[in-house]
Design a protein around this motif. Structure first.
Motif, short mmCIF file in Angstrom:
data_model
loop_
_atom_site.label_atom_id
_atom_site.label_comp_id
_atom_site.label_asym_id
_atom_site.label_seq_id
_atom_site.Cartn_x
_atom_site.Cartn_y
_atom_site.Cartn_z
N VAL A 1 0.85 -1.20 0.00
CA VAL A 1 0.00 0.00 0.00
C VAL A 1 0.88 1.25 0.00
CG1 VAL A 1 -1.73 1.29 1.30
CG2 VAL A 1 -1.93 -1.18 1.10
N GLY A 2 1.99 1.20 0.76
CA GLY A 2 2.94 2.33 0.76
C GLY A 2 3.45 2.60 -0.65
N VAL A 3 3.79 1.53 -1.34
CA VAL A 3 4.28 1.67 -2.72
C VAL A 3 3.19 2.26 -3.61
CG1 VAL A 3 5.06 0.37 -4.73
CG2 VAL A 3 5.92 -0.22 -2.46
N THR A 4 1.96 1.76 -3.44
CA THR A 4 0.85 2.28 -4.25
C THR A 4 0.69 3.79 -4.06
OG1 THR A 4 -0.33 0.19 -3.98
CG2 THR A 4 -1.63 2.08 -4.66
N CYS A 5 0.75 4.20 -2.80
CA CYS A 5 0.57 5.62 -2.51
C CYS A 5 1.68 6.45 -3.16
CB CYS A 5 0.55 5.88 -1.01
SG CYS A 5 -0.94 5.24 -0.24
N ALA A 6 2.92 5.93 -3.08
CA ALA A 6 4.04 6.67 -3.66
C ALA A 6 3.84 6.83 -5.17
CB ALA A 6 5.34 5.95 -3.36
N ILE A 7 3.38 5.77 -5.80
CA ILE A 7 3.26 5.82 -7.27
C ILE A 7 2.08 6.67 -7.72
CG2 ILE A 7 2.84 4.40 -9.33
CD1 ILE A 7 4.33 2.14 -7.88
N THR A 8 0.99 6.60 -6.96
CA THR A 8 -0.23 7.30 -7.39
C THR A 8 -0.35 8.70 -6.81
OG1 THR A 8 -1.39 6.33 -5.53
CG2 THR A 8 -1.59 5.19 -7.65
N GLY A 9 0.47 9.00 -5.80
CA GLY A 9 0.36 10.31 -5.18
C GLY A 9 -0.76 10.40 -4.14
N ILE A 10 -1.31 9.25 -3.77
CA ILE A 10 -2.32 9.27 -2.69
C ILE A 10 -1.58 9.53 -1.37
CG2 ILE A 10 -3.96 7.83 -1.39
CD1 ILE A 10 -4.41 6.28 -4.05
N PRO A 11 -2.03 10.50 -0.58
CA PRO A 11 -1.31 10.81 0.66
C PRO A 11 -1.35 9.64 1.66
CG PRO A 11 -3.28 12.18 0.45
CD PRO A 11 -3.19 11.38 -0.80
N LEU A 12 -0.21 9.38 2.26
CA LEU A 12 -0.11 8.29 3.23
C LEU A 12 -0.99 8.50 4.45
CD1 LEU A 12 3.54 7.06 3.78
CD2 LEU A 12 1.65 5.93 2.64
N GLU A 13 -1.16 9.77 4.81
CA GLU A 13 -1.86 10.07 6.07
C GLU A 13 -3.25 9.43 6.11
OE1 GLU A 13 -0.62 13.21 4.27
OE2 GLU A 13 1.13 12.13 5.02
N ALA A 14 -3.89 9.47 4.96
CA ALA A 14 -5.26 8.94 4.92
C ALA A 14 -5.27 7.47 5.34
CB ALA A 14 -5.83 9.09 3.52
N ILE A 15 -4.30 6.72 4.84
CA ILE A 15 -4.25 5.30 5.16
C ILE A 15 -3.84 5.11 6.62
CG2 ILE A 15 -3.29 3.07 4.47
CD1 ILE A 15 -4.29 4.14 1.97
N GLU A 16 -2.89 5.90 7.05
CA GLU A 16 -2.41 5.75 8.43
C GLU A 16 -3.53 5.99 9.44
OE1 GLU A 16 2.25 6.96 7.83
OE2 GLU A 16 1.05 8.11 9.27
N GLU A 17 -4.31 6.98 9.15
CA GLU A 17 -5.41 7.30 10.04
C GLU A 17 -6.35 6.09 10.18
OE1 GLU A 17 -7.37 11.04 8.87
OE2 GLU A 17 -9.21 10.01 9.47
N LEU A 18 -6.60 5.46 9.06
CA LEU A 18 -7.47 4.28 9.09
C LEU A 18 -6.84 3.13 9.85
CD1 LEU A 18 -8.94 4.17 5.56
CD2 LEU A 18 -10.18 3.77 7.67
N MET A 19 -5.53 2.98 9.65
CA MET A 19 -4.84 1.91 10.37
C MET A 19 -4.93 2.13 11.87
SD MET A 19 -1.74 1.18 7.66
CE MET A 19 -0.52 1.07 8.88
N ARG A 20 -4.85 3.37 12.24
CA ARG A 20 -4.97 3.68 13.68
C ARG A 20 -6.34 3.27 14.21
NH1 ARG A 20 -0.43 6.24 14.93
NH2 ARG A 20 0.45 7.33 13.14
N ASP A 21 -7.36 3.47 13.41
CA ASP A 21 -8.71 3.06 13.83
C ASP A 21 -8.82 1.54 13.93
OD1 ASP A 21 -9.35 5.66 13.75
OD2 ASP A 21 -10.65 5.56 11.98
N ALA A 22 -8.17 0.88 12.99
CA ALA A 22 -8.47 -0.54 12.81
C ALA A 22 -7.51 -1.49 13.51
CB ALA A 22 -8.53 -0.86 11.32
N MET A 23 -6.30 -1.02 13.84
CA MET A 23 -5.30 -1.98 14.32
C MET A 23 -5.00 -1.83 15.80
SD MET A 23 -2.39 -1.94 11.40
CE MET A 23 -2.71 -2.62 9.78
#
Ligand SMILES: Cc1ncc(C[n+]2csc(CCOP(=O)(O)OP(=O)(O)O)c2C)c(N)n1
Ligand code: SF4
Lengths: 630, 312
Positions: A159-181
């Protein structure tokens, strides 16, 4: 639209965390303002084997998985390396890469885990990459994950690689991980994702993304939901507090969600010995005045035929869910099909009195679930929801307001003790549970424990007091009354908007469909109209009682229509012709039953070839059945 | 007025209250053992203090299944073999109602055998009466799971090659906390046992020996029989599982030949009922679920308030 959409496919082995990762990814995209839609493909196998999930995201509403995809994240199948399994399954290591290339669009991106996947095992890999102008990133996700945490966290690295390639900000995913993990695994996951992200930036020039990632902006809060979520929440909102079931894919999803929530809501969930028992329990609870449900998939539902008849004859409200999968028999447990339609319509003995609803989208699944309980309890009739493995597992965003509704604990015409004491329903000093009068066929009931309401419910034909009775006049009166309910329900349903018309009203041609193919058909309708073919679609979400008038009006307004459904015997078309008694010469069928749902392009192609050009389809993925006069 | 004022109502109940005032009158054959069950049940219910309106009798299909046409209470005549799952849910939905399930040996030990085993295993708080006449009555005399080995019928013209089922042992090993056998020819004992069964907190299984003079003329009429709880020859403690098991083994071997033993074979007052177990783990509401639907002030929770955050 296709230029501005991301369709991200994450592939690997079952049990490698593909589902949870894709769910998080979809949610992050939804939160960023995009419309999302997921498609899940998995084998009937618990660990290993080829599985993938697609997440489609666009600024415009998305209604289907789309055609093909443009970003592949190929993780290694960790279970393919199990030496014991090799004996059975052979070497499957290359599958996550090899199996997915056919549908990858030109110019798409491939990220593969070079720690586990060797492209030299993929036939003609380099040639194909060049031909299709694919952008390839080989990154050792496995070592990266292993060094900083655990190997299973490869998906997070991906997912980190996907974000780097597509320009999707990492923060959005991290926030979700904080909720879920949980805390313990959160930190290493975040670290792995960031490292992977940085690594791509260091080693590749990613300033201009290879695939365009849309940006979007919802005007309302959105929720990411599956059809199973929606059915379960609809049931809860209608006051269902009793469920009995036996696991069978994909029904298990609704059963699980309900079981996890009912105890906290003061309800009861029972996993029982078989499906006959499950349906019988739901009947027992409903007989006591509790809103109850059960359900299953194909084979399990077959066992429910007899209790279903009991509910009809005793007029016990009952909601049953049938989550279809490919049959006959155990068929293809994890693959969708719409071939249990006739099974649900006609199973069980005698002239039936039942309602069958078939939601087409996640939003409608919630609606249908609520409606099923209302109808079952208002009319004291079994009501079934059929849907399929596709709708059951797909996730899509729905406006939050759709679910923000009043709950309903009403159990329909059930008398209070005061009303029972009034005795309008009494003769010979006895409560007459099954009176003949009542315009809509419903006679009020009582429940055990109530004073003045005692009666016998029996699956045998019975007189108004509930006693077994085979007198011909009584038989006819009771049968007529039970059948009368269907007319009342049909009239009710007509006002419900369970028939979804889509496309230009004055279109020349029509497409008729039901259930989970709705969104795909609608996308196809858009494209056909863009290409200059004038088409509209009607999705029928109530199959029994069948909305004869509305369908007839739709068919009268077009020159020809194609019926789109996922089965080999054109069951929905057959039902339509049977109910209408005419129009057979207008209807041809486009059928698909290989385990995969339609893609919009297949419907466009099928429609154009058949209806517009009067030709034949080349492939064997889909099949035509000509109109009766063809 | 409460929603269920028939429940727990303290009043004298006359056995005739359980007799339907109107047609139909029993269609059982003259001399049928089912009359005995009906009679003793009508006697036991008032003794337990249960009124017809707080009683739910759930039956299967068969001559036995017609029991609730002749016993006027709340009734549910279900389908062949399925009385137990319907009854179980009824009890879970409203534990304050007295729930009795009944059916034949074909119904309960044959087609419903799976439910029988599981209901015993879970120890649902209810009484289950199996009319054991060693034959299929209503479908006219076919071999049943309790017919003796070698039993000839139209569908088994060469005599059954099957060893009969052992209902007492089966329910004991499955987990029933009350196991008894009684006979229609002894209404006094039957009434006593039915009362004890209803008062028992857990699954009470009664193998009720009945006679079918129409289709099973060869069968013994179950005399002589001995009450194990009263006979000095059997210094027997029904709370002793091992003793119960041993005696069941013996009697189930002898049922088709010699002396027939009846009485309460096993009683376990310690084992919590299923409802209690479920309550303990937080899977069963304290108040009867059914009451909520009659409570206008009850606030129904919405899914939106509870789960929606998971989906944002
Ligand atoms: C599913 C199903 N199979 C078969 C039948 C037919 N049937 C009705 S009663 C019965 C046998 C009843 O025998 P038993 O349970 O011993 O009761 P009895 O009549 O002896 O009281 C059968 C097979 C049925 N009603 N339903
Ligand atoms: S057939 Fe047998 S069991 Fe049925 S009513 Fe007659 S005697 Fe009783």
């Amino acid at each position: 639209m296709s230029a501005d959409e991301l369709i991200w496919r994450i592939a690997g082995g079952s049990g490698d965390g593909i589902a949870s990762t894709s769910q998080n990814f979809a949610k992050a995209l939804m939160r960023s303002g995009l419309h999302v839609f997921t498609h899940r493909h998995y084998p009937s196998r618990i660990r290993g084997g080829h599985t993938y999930v697609e997440v489609r995201a666009s600024a415009d509403p998305v209604k289907s998985r789309g055609d093909g995809y443009n970003f592949l994240l190929a993780l290694g199948d960790s279970f393919a390396r199990n030496p014991q399994e090799e004996a059975y399954y052979g070497n499957e290591e290359a599958k996550p890469l090899a199996e997915n290339l056919d549908e990858l669009r030109e110019g798409g991106v491939i990220v593969y885990d070079s720690g586990l996947l060797d492209p030299s095992e993929v036939p003609n890999f380099d040639e194909r990459v060049e031909e299709n102008n694919w952008h390839v990133y080989d990154i050792d996700l496995r070592s990266l994950a292993r060094e900083q945490g655990r190997e299973v966290m490869r998906n997070t690295a991906g997912v980190g690689v996907t974000c780097a390639i597509t320009g999707i900000p990492l923060e959005a995913i991290e926030e979700l991980m904080r909720d879920a993990m949980p805390e313990k695994i959160l930190e290493p996951n975040v670290e792995i994702m960031e490292t992977a992200y940085d690594l791509v930036h260091e080693e590749y020039d990613v300033d201009a993304p290879d695939v365009s990632v849309p940006t979007g902006d919802h005007d309302e809060d959105q929720l990411l939901m599956s059809g199973s979520d929606a059915i379960a929440y609809g049931a809860i909102d209608e006051g269902c507090r009793f469920i009995a079931g036996y696991p069978m894919t994909p029904w298990t999803e609704v059963f699980t969600i309900m079981s996890q929530n009912l105890p906290e809501l003061g309800g009861i969930s029972e996993q029982v010995e078989d499906e006959i028992a499950a349906a019988a329990l739901a009947i027992g609870a409903s007989h006591m005045g509790v809103k109850a449900m059960s359900g299953s998939s194909g084979g399990g539902f077959a066992l429910m035929g007899e209790p279903l008849g009991l509910a009809e004859m005793t007029e016990t409200p009952l909601v049953l869910i049938e989550a279809m999968r490919a049959g006959p028999s155990t068929g293809m447990p994890t693959k969708p099909e719409q071939a249990d339609l006739e099974h649900v319509l006609y199973t069980s003995q005698g002239d039936s009195q039942r309602v069958v609803l078939a939601p087409g989208t996640v939003a409608e699944a919630y609606e249908a679930s609520r409606r099923a309980f209302q109808l079952a309890y208002e009319y004291q009739i079994p009501t079934m929801i059929i849907y399929d493995q596709k709708l059951s597992g797909e996730l899509t965003n729905v406006p939050a307001s759709h679910f923000d509704r009043e709950p309903n604990g009403d159990i329909g015409m059930t008398l209070t003790e005061e009303e029972l004491a009034d005795q309008p329903h009494t003769a010979d000093g006895k409560f007459h549970r099954f009176q003949h009068d009542g315009e809509d066929g419903v006679s009020p009931r009582s429940v055990p424990g109530q004073k003045g309401g005692r009666f016998l419910a029996t699956g045998n034909e019975h007189n108004p007091a509930g006693h077994i009775e085979e007198d011909p006049d009584n038989r006819v009166a009771q049968m007529n009354r039970r059948q009368r309910k269907l007319d009342a329900i049909r009239a009710d349903l007509d006002d419900d908007g369970l028939l979804i018309e889509y496309g230009p009203e004055d279109a020349e041609y029509g497409i008729l469909t039901f259930g989970s193919q709705q969104g795909t058909v609608e996308e196809a309708v858009d494209r056909l109209n863009e290409n200059g073919t004038s088409v509209k679609a009607l999705t029928v979400a109530e199959l029994a009682p069948y909305p004869v008038e509305t369908v007839r009006a739709f068919l009268d307004s077009v020159e020809e229509a194609l019926v789109v459904e996922m089965n080999a015997s054109a069951q929905f078309r057959g039902l339509t012709q049977k109910e209408l008694g005419t129009h057979g010469e207008l209807l041809s069928s486009l059928l698909k039953y290989n385990g995969n749902p339609f893609e919009p392009a297949e419907i466009v192609e099928g429609f154009t070839t058949k209806i517009v050009d009067d030709g034949e389809l080349p492939g064997n993925e889909t099949k035509f059945v000509p109109a009766a006069g063809d | 007025m409460s929603a269920f004022s028939a429940i727990g109502e303290e009043r004298e109940v006359d056995r005739n209250e359980y007799t339907p005032e109107i047609e139909p009158q029993p269609t059982w054959c003259p001399g049928c053992g089912d009359f005995g069950v009906l009679k003793s049940l009508k006697g036991a219910l008032p003794e337990v203090g249960r009124t017809p309106e707080e009683t739910l009798l759930v039956t299967g299909i068969g001559c036995s299944g017609k029991l609730n046409s002749y016993l006027d209470s709340y009734g549910f005549h279900t389908i062949h073999g399925r009385s137990l799952p319907v009854a179980r849910a009824a009890k879970l939905a409203n534990p304050d109602v007295e729930v009795i399930a009944a059916g034949g040996d074909g119904d309960g030990y044959g087609i419903g055998g799976n439910h029988f085993m599981h209901t015993a295993r879970e120890n649902h708080d209810m009484t289950y009466i199996v009319f054991n006449n060693e034959i299929f009555g209503l479908t006219k005399g076919q071999t049943s799971p309790t017919s003796p080995k070698g039993h000839k019928s139209k569908t088994q013209p060469h005599g059954s090659a099957k060893t009969p089922i052992r209902p007492l042992s089966l329910s004991l090993t499955s987990g029933a906390s009350f196991v008894a056998r009684t006979a229609a020819v002894n209404p006094n004992q039957a009434q006593r046992i039915l009362k004890e069964a209803m008062e028992h907190d857990g699954f009470a299984h009664i193998d009720f020996l009945t006679q079918c003079p129409t289709w099973n003329k060869d069968a013994k009429q179950y005399v002589p029989y001995t009450d194990i709880n009263e006979s000095e020859d059997y210094d027997f403690d029904p709370t002793n599982r091992a003793e119960a098991q041993e005696l069941m083994r013996e009697t189930e071997d002898k049922l088709y030949e010699g002396e027939v033993l009846t009485g309460v074979y096993y009683r376990d007052e310690e084992r919590p009922s299923y409802q209690e177990e479920k309550q303990q783990i937080g899977e069963m509401p304290d108040e009867p679920l059914a009451e909520r639907y009659f409570d206008d002030d009850y606030e129904w929770e919405r899914s939106y308030d509870r789960f929606i955050d998971n989906h944002k």
